[in-house]
Design a protein around this motif. Structure first.
Motif, PDB file in Angstrom:
ATOM      1  N   LEU A   1      34.084 -26.969  18.306  1.00 28.10           N
ATOM      2  CA  LEU A   1      35.421 -26.797  18.862  1.00 28.10           C
ATOM      3  C   LEU A   1      36.472 -26.504  17.794  1.00 28.10           C
ATOM      4  CD1 LEU A   1      36.733 -26.636  21.568  1.00 28.10           C
ATOM      5  CD2 LEU A   1      37.184 -29.092  21.491  1.00 28.10           C
ATOM      6  N   PRO A   2      36.596 -27.329  16.736  1.00 32.43           N
ATOM      7  CA  PRO A   2      37.603 -26.994  15.707  1.00 32.43           C
ATOM      8  C   PRO A   2      37.335 -25.662  15.031  1.00 32.43           C
ATOM      9  CG  PRO A   2      36.199 -28.806  14.972  1.00 32.43           C
ATOM     10  CD  PRO A   2      35.907 -28.595  16.407  1.00 32.43           C
ATOM     11  N   ALA A   3      36.080 -25.391  14.731  1.00 31.48           N
ATOM     12  CA  ALA A   3      35.756 -24.111  14.088  1.00 31.48           C
ATOM     13  C   ALA A   3      35.986 -22.951  15.050  1.00 31.48           C
ATOM     14  CB  ALA A   3      34.304 -24.118  13.602  1.00 31.48           C
ATOM     15  N   GLY A   4      35.689 -23.153  16.330  1.00 42.50           N
ATOM     16  CA  GLY A   4      35.916 -22.105  17.319  1.00 42.50           C
ATOM     17  C   GLY A   4      37.386 -21.742  17.439  1.00 42.50           C
ATOM     18  N   ILE A   5      38.257 -22.757  17.415  1.00 43.07           N
ATOM     19  CA  ILE A   5      39.703 -22.515  17.467  1.00 43.07           C
ATOM     20  C   ILE A   5      40.157 -21.734  16.239  1.00 43.07           C
ATOM     21  CG2 ILE A   5      41.968 -23.635  17.407  1.00 43.07           C
ATOM     22  CD1 ILE A   5      40.728 -25.901  19.061  1.00 43.07           C
ATOM     23  N   LEU A   6      39.657 -22.135  15.080  1.00 40.34           N
ATOM     24  CA  LEU A   6      40.024 -21.451  13.845  1.00 40.34           C
ATOM     25  C   LEU A   6      39.560 -19.999  13.862  1.00 40.34           C
ATOM     26  CD1 LEU A   6      41.246 -21.697  10.995  1.00 40.34           C
ATOM     27  CD2 LEU A   6      38.984 -22.409  10.185  1.00 40.34           C
ATOM     28  N   ILE A   7      38.348 -19.770  14.341  1.00 39.72           N
ATOM     29  CA  ILE A   7      37.807 -18.409  14.407  1.00 39.72           C
ATOM     30  C   ILE A   7      38.633 -17.550  15.360  1.00 39.72           C
ATOM     31  CG2 ILE A   7      35.821 -17.047  15.211  1.00 39.72           C
ATOM     32  CD1 ILE A   7      34.049 -19.365  14.137  1.00 39.72           C
ATOM     33  N   GLU A   8      39.049 -18.137  16.492  1.00 39.61           N
ATOM     34  CA  GLU A   8      39.867 -17.395  17.451  1.00 39.61           C
ATOM     35  C   GLU A   8      41.205 -16.981  16.839  1.00 39.61           C
ATOM     36  OE1 GLU A   8      40.357 -15.296  20.434  1.00 39.61           O
ATOM     37  OE2 GLU A   8      38.866 -16.792  20.992  1.00 39.61           O
ATOM     38  N   ARG A   9      41.785 -17.869  16.030  1.00 39.16           N
ATOM     39  CA  ARG A   9      43.085 -17.552  15.419  1.00 39.16           C
ATOM     40  C   ARG A   9      42.951 -16.509  14.314  1.00 39.16           C
ATOM     41  NH1 ARG A   9      45.433 -23.661  14.625  1.00 39.16           N
ATOM     42  NH2 ARG A   9      45.388 -24.287  16.812  1.00 39.16           N
ATOM     43  N   LEU A  10      41.937 -16.682  13.483  1.00 41.99           N
ATOM     44  CA  LEU A  10      41.748 -15.719  12.398  1.00 41.99           C
ATOM     45  C   LEU A  10      41.369 -14.350  12.942  1.00 41.99           C
ATOM     46  CD1 LEU A  10      39.783 -17.900   9.820  1.00 41.99           C
ATOM     47  CD2 LEU A  10      42.188 -17.235   9.716  1.00 41.99           C
ATOM     48  N   ASN A  11      40.611 -14.370  14.045  1.00 42.04           N
ATOM     49  CA  ASN A  11      40.187 -13.141  14.720  1.00 42.04           C
ATOM     50  C   ASN A  11      39.467 -12.177  13.787  1.00 42.04           C
ATOM     51  OD1 ASN A  11      39.863 -11.743  17.074  1.00 42.04           O
ATOM     52  ND2 ASN A  11      41.786 -10.621  16.893  1.00 42.04           N
ATOM     53  N   LYS A  12      38.609 -12.723  12.971  1.00 38.75           N
ATOM     54  CA  LYS A  12      37.739 -11.923  12.110  1.00 38.75           C
ATOM     55  C   LYS A  12      36.298 -12.192  12.539  1.00 38.75           C
ATOM     56  CE  LYS A  12      41.119 -10.581   9.329  1.00 38.75           C
ATOM     57  NZ  LYS A  12      41.507  -9.176   9.137  1.00 38.75           N
ATOM     58  N   LYS A  13      35.998 -11.879  13.771  1.00 37.87           N
ATOM     59  CA  LYS A  13      34.743 -12.335  14.351  1.00 37.87           C
ATOM     60  C   LYS A  13      33.526 -11.670  13.724  1.00 37.87           C
ATOM     61  CE  LYS A  13      37.075 -13.476  18.635  1.00 37.87           C
ATOM     62  NZ  LYS A  13      37.267 -13.175  20.073  1.00 37.87           N
ATOM     63  N   LYS A  14      33.645 -10.414  13.427  1.00 36.15           N
ATOM     64  CA  LYS A  14      32.497  -9.744  12.833  1.00 36.15           C
ATOM     65  C   LYS A  14      32.195 -10.293  11.448  1.00 36.15           C
ATOM     66  CE  LYS A  14      30.493  -5.402  11.513  1.00 36.15           C
ATOM     67  NZ  LYS A  14      30.652  -3.972  11.271  1.00 36.15           N
ATOM     68  N   GLN A  15      33.242 -10.442  10.625  1.00 33.46           N
ATOM     69  CA  GLN A  15      33.041 -10.998   9.286  1.00 33.46           C
ATOM     70  C   GLN A  15      32.511 -12.425   9.363  1.00 33.46           C
ATOM     71  OE1 GLN A  15      35.735  -9.367  10.433  1.00 33.46           O
ATOM     72  NE2 GLN A  15      36.973  -8.521   8.767  1.00 33.46           N
ATOM     73  N   THR A  16      33.001 -13.191  10.361  1.00 38.81           N
ATOM     74  CA  THR A  16      32.547 -14.573  10.519  1.00 38.81           C
ATOM     75  C   THR A  16      31.064 -14.633  10.859  1.00 38.81           C
ATOM     76  OG1 THR A  16      34.761 -15.207  11.295  1.00 38.81           O
ATOM     77  CG2 THR A  16      32.958 -16.721  11.762  1.00 38.81           C
ATOM     78  N   VAL A  17      30.612 -13.758  11.751  1.00 35.20           N
ATOM     79  CA  VAL A  17      29.189 -13.715  12.107  1.00 35.20           C
ATOM     80  C   VAL A  17      28.339 -13.437  10.869  1.00 35.20           C
ATOM     81  CG1 VAL A  17      27.439 -12.389  13.352  1.00 35.20           C
ATOM     82  CG2 VAL A  17      29.524 -13.091  14.521  1.00 35.20           C
ATOM     83  N   ILE A  18      28.773 -12.504  10.039  1.00 34.19           N
ATOM     84  CA  ILE A  18      28.016 -12.141   8.836  1.00 34.19           C
ATOM     85  C   ILE A  18      27.962 -13.311   7.858  1.00 34.19           C
ATOM     86  CG2 ILE A  18      28.038 -10.634   6.806  1.00 34.19           C
ATOM     87  CD1 ILE A  18      29.187  -8.443   8.619  1.00 34.19           C
ATOM     88  N   ILE A  19      29.098 -14.009   7.674  1.00 31.94           N
ATOM     89  CA  ILE A  19      29.129 -15.168   6.772  1.00 31.94           C
ATOM     90  C   ILE A  19      28.204 -16.267   7.273  1.00 31.94           C
ATOM     91  CG2 ILE A  19      30.597 -17.037   5.912  1.00 31.94           C
ATOM     92  CD1 ILE A  19      32.905 -14.990   5.874  1.00 31.94           C
ATOM     93  N   LEU A  20      28.253 -16.538   8.580  1.00 30.60           N
ATOM     94  CA  LEU A  20      27.412 -17.591   9.156  1.00 30.60           C
ATOM     95  C   LEU A  20      25.928 -17.263   9.011  1.00 30.60           C
ATOM     96  CD1 LEU A  20      29.499 -18.321  12.377  1.00 30.60           C
ATOM     97  CD2 LEU A  20      29.211 -19.846  10.414  1.00 30.60           C
ATOM     98  N   LEU A  21      25.565 -16.014   9.226  1.00 28.50           N
ATOM     99  CA  LEU A  21      24.168 -15.621   9.040  1.00 28.50           C
ATOM    100  C   LEU A  21      23.747 -15.779   7.582  1.00 28.50           C
ATOM    101  CD1 LEU A  21      23.922 -12.428  11.295  1.00 28.50           C
ATOM    102  CD2 LEU A  21      22.792 -14.620  11.663  1.00 28.50           C
ATOM    103  N   SER A  22      24.640 -15.511   6.659  1.00 30.93           N
ATOM    104  CA  SER A  22      24.329 -15.689   5.234  1.00 30.93           C
ATOM    105  C   SER A  22      24.053 -17.153   4.916  1.00 30.93           C
ATOM    106  CB  SER A  22      25.489 -15.171   4.373  1.00 30.93           C
ATOM    107  OG  SER A  22      25.744 -13.802   4.623  1.00 30.93           O
ATOM    108  N   VAL A  23      24.859 -18.044   5.492  1.00 31.00           N
ATOM    109  CA  VAL A  23      24.644 -19.485   5.280  1.00 31.00           C
ATOM    110  C   VAL A  23      23.311 -19.919   5.892  1.00 31.00           C
ATOM    111  CG1 VAL A  23      25.539 -21.793   5.800  1.00 31.00           C
ATOM    112  CG2 VAL A  23      27.121 -19.955   5.183  1.00 31.00           C
TER     113      VAL A  23
END
Length: 505
Positions: A62-84
């Motif tokens: 939930l907190p990370a989802g809210i942050l992701i929605e605000r930053l609105n860099k969803k594609k970059q976020t997906v790539i970072i998460l896959l790297s982790v």
């Protein structure tokens, strides 16, 4: 309706990304508990492997989802998460080398922590998909993605089963092969990143396949919302429409009488709102920048408790997932301790389920297009509700294979429609938050349900525990039936007389 062969490169890369993702899941998920067991794990470790991953997601989604929605860099976020996630796979591959009996718990902890970025990846990917694909196209693409993912997942199951049967002779050799599997997961996740990175190379020419943005009014037929984009994908000097209702935005500015286009990666403004087209001398609107410092804001959840469709879907999801996940450790315990199956036999079980999933996706896609996902999810849940009752009796390997062939058909229906039905309830602009809320709720059940299932097993026996899990699944299926009846009633047209009475009142 256009055929798959005419789809653009976006669809191709999304399908390839889904194939890589499913191959990774089939390389490690079926062996996670067996991997721990070969290192000396017990029933407690089995329960923790099922419970810790959702526990991680509960605190993070939930907190990370809210942050992701605000930053609105969803594609970059997906790539970072896959790297982790890829780093976790690389780390797990070296766990058997730890010269201490605590390595089993280290493995369990790594599996639990890995679900943090894993759950966030799934939530962000779903939100990215919901932002950029609508209507019957979204349903068709997601079904085909699931179909081919199931097929290559099937091949992965077959190959790994053959390797485990013919190569290792001892548990030590099996552990080495498991390590190779996790190393392969690392490599496939890197390939998955490359595929997903290529998704944004879409609509750069405006002539490839099907355009995936919805029409100006933001509505279309089909079970989900939206439709195909109309117009505006040619190169150079083309007009780009701002479509705030579905979160897809194109920024247009004027410079010297010439139109300049800026296409954002996720089709949204940086703060999740549509960008207004302003004159050149207009000042940017950044008065709310300071509000982003606060993580939880009232605006993030505005309308959530009033969204009855979403709340009902969450209620159905909680009830069914609790029953569904309750039986997960019970199945593994039955396979290994009661039916005494080995790795090859467990692989053949997964192969049987994957085969019927692959063969039934096209059938379910046709039913979804004609009858809607809200009806199909009932069939999927009902089929899954039957399976635990098979194990209320002592059954052998042949009957287990038959049961999984049967379950695979309904597993396909449930997997596809769960996401498509969720899409129907999402409001524009807050999709990541809503998806995070739903996934958090199912993570809560994912944490509690396996422990409840294990507790029931300790208090009774495997046959009674399976019967109780099946009864709960039937209850969850009835919840989906009630939801479908409400959706059907809501969709019925209001008669002129009734409408007149409401106005008169």
């Amino acid at each position: 309706m256009r055929k798959t062969r005419n789809w653009d490169t976006t669809a191709m890369f999304l399908i390839l990304e889904g194939i890589a993702y499913t191959m990774v899941l089939n390389l490690n998920n079926p062996f996670t508990q067996m991997f721990a067991k070969r290192m000396g794990g017990n029933d407690l470790h089995t329960a923790l492997i099922n419970a810790l991953p959702p526990l991680t997601a509960i605190f993070l989604l939930l907190p990370a989802g809210i942050l992701i929605e605000r930053l609105n860099k969803k594609k970059q976020t997906v790539i970072i998460l896959l790297s982790v996630i890829s780093l976790f796979y690389a780390s797990i591959a070296f766990v058997p080398m730890i010269p201490h009996e605590g390595k089993v718990m280290i493995f369990v902890i790594l599996i639990g922590l890995m679900n943090g970025p894993g759950a966030l990846y799934l939530t962000t990917w779903q939100s990215y998909y919901a932002d950029n694909f609508q209507g019957s196209y979204a349903s068709r693409l997601y079904t085909v993605r699931s179909k081919y993912s199931a097929f290559f997942g099937l091949l992965t199951v077959l190959v790994t089963g053959l390797l485990l049967t013919n190569i290792p002779k001892t548990d030590a050799e099996r552990l080495i092969l498991y390590q190779i599997f996790y190393g392969t997961c690392f490599a496939l996740t890197i390939i998955q990143i490359l595929f997903f990175s290529s998704v944004n190379k879409v609509r750069t020419t405006g002539t490839v396949g099907i355009n995936v943005l919805p029409p100006k009014n933001g509505h279309a037929g089909g079970d989900a919302e939206g439709s195909e984009q109309k117009g505006g994908n040619s190169e150079g000097g083309r007009a780009i429409e701002v479509e705030p209702e579905d979160g897809k935005t194109r920024d247009s500015e004027r410079e010297g009488g010439r139109a300049i286009e800026v296409e954002r990666e996720d089709g949204n403004s940086e703060d999740g709102r549509a960008i207004e087209v302003e004159p050149k001398d207009s000042k940017p609107k950044d008065s709310k920048t300071k509000e982003r410092i606060c993580l939880f804001r009232k605006e993030d959840f505005a309308g959530l408790l009033k969204n009855k469709r979403f709340l009902l879907f969450c209620l159905c999801g909680i009830v069914f997932h609790m029953a569904w996940q309750m039986a997960w450790p019970l199945f593994f315990i039955y396979y290994t301790d009661h039916a005494h199956l080995n790795e090859l036999q467990i692989r053949l079980i997964n192969l049987a389920s994957g085969l019927t999933q692959f063969l039934s996706f096209s059938l379910w896609n046709k039913v979804i297009e004609k009858k809607g996902g809200s009806l199909v999810i009932i069939f999927g849940a009902a089929g899954l509700a039957v399976t635990p009752f098979v194990f209320t009796f002592q059954v052998g390997f042949p009957l287990i294979i038959m049961q999984n062939l049967f379950a695979g058909v309904f597993q396909a229906a449930f997997n596809v429609t769960l996401f498509l039905c969720l899409l129907e309830t999402l409001p524009p602009g807050k999709k990541t938050v809503y998806i995070a809320v739903f996934n958090t709720l199912t993570s809560l059940t994912g944490f509690a349900a396996p422990l409840i299932g294990l507790r029931i097993l300790n208090m009774t026996n495997i046959h009674i525990a399976m019967a109780i899990a099946g009864a709960f699944r039937v209850t969850g299926t009835l919840m989906y039936l009630i939801r479908w009846l409400k959706e059907r009633k809501r969709a019925l047209p209001v008669s002129p007389g009734a409408a007149g009475e409401k106005l008169a009142g």
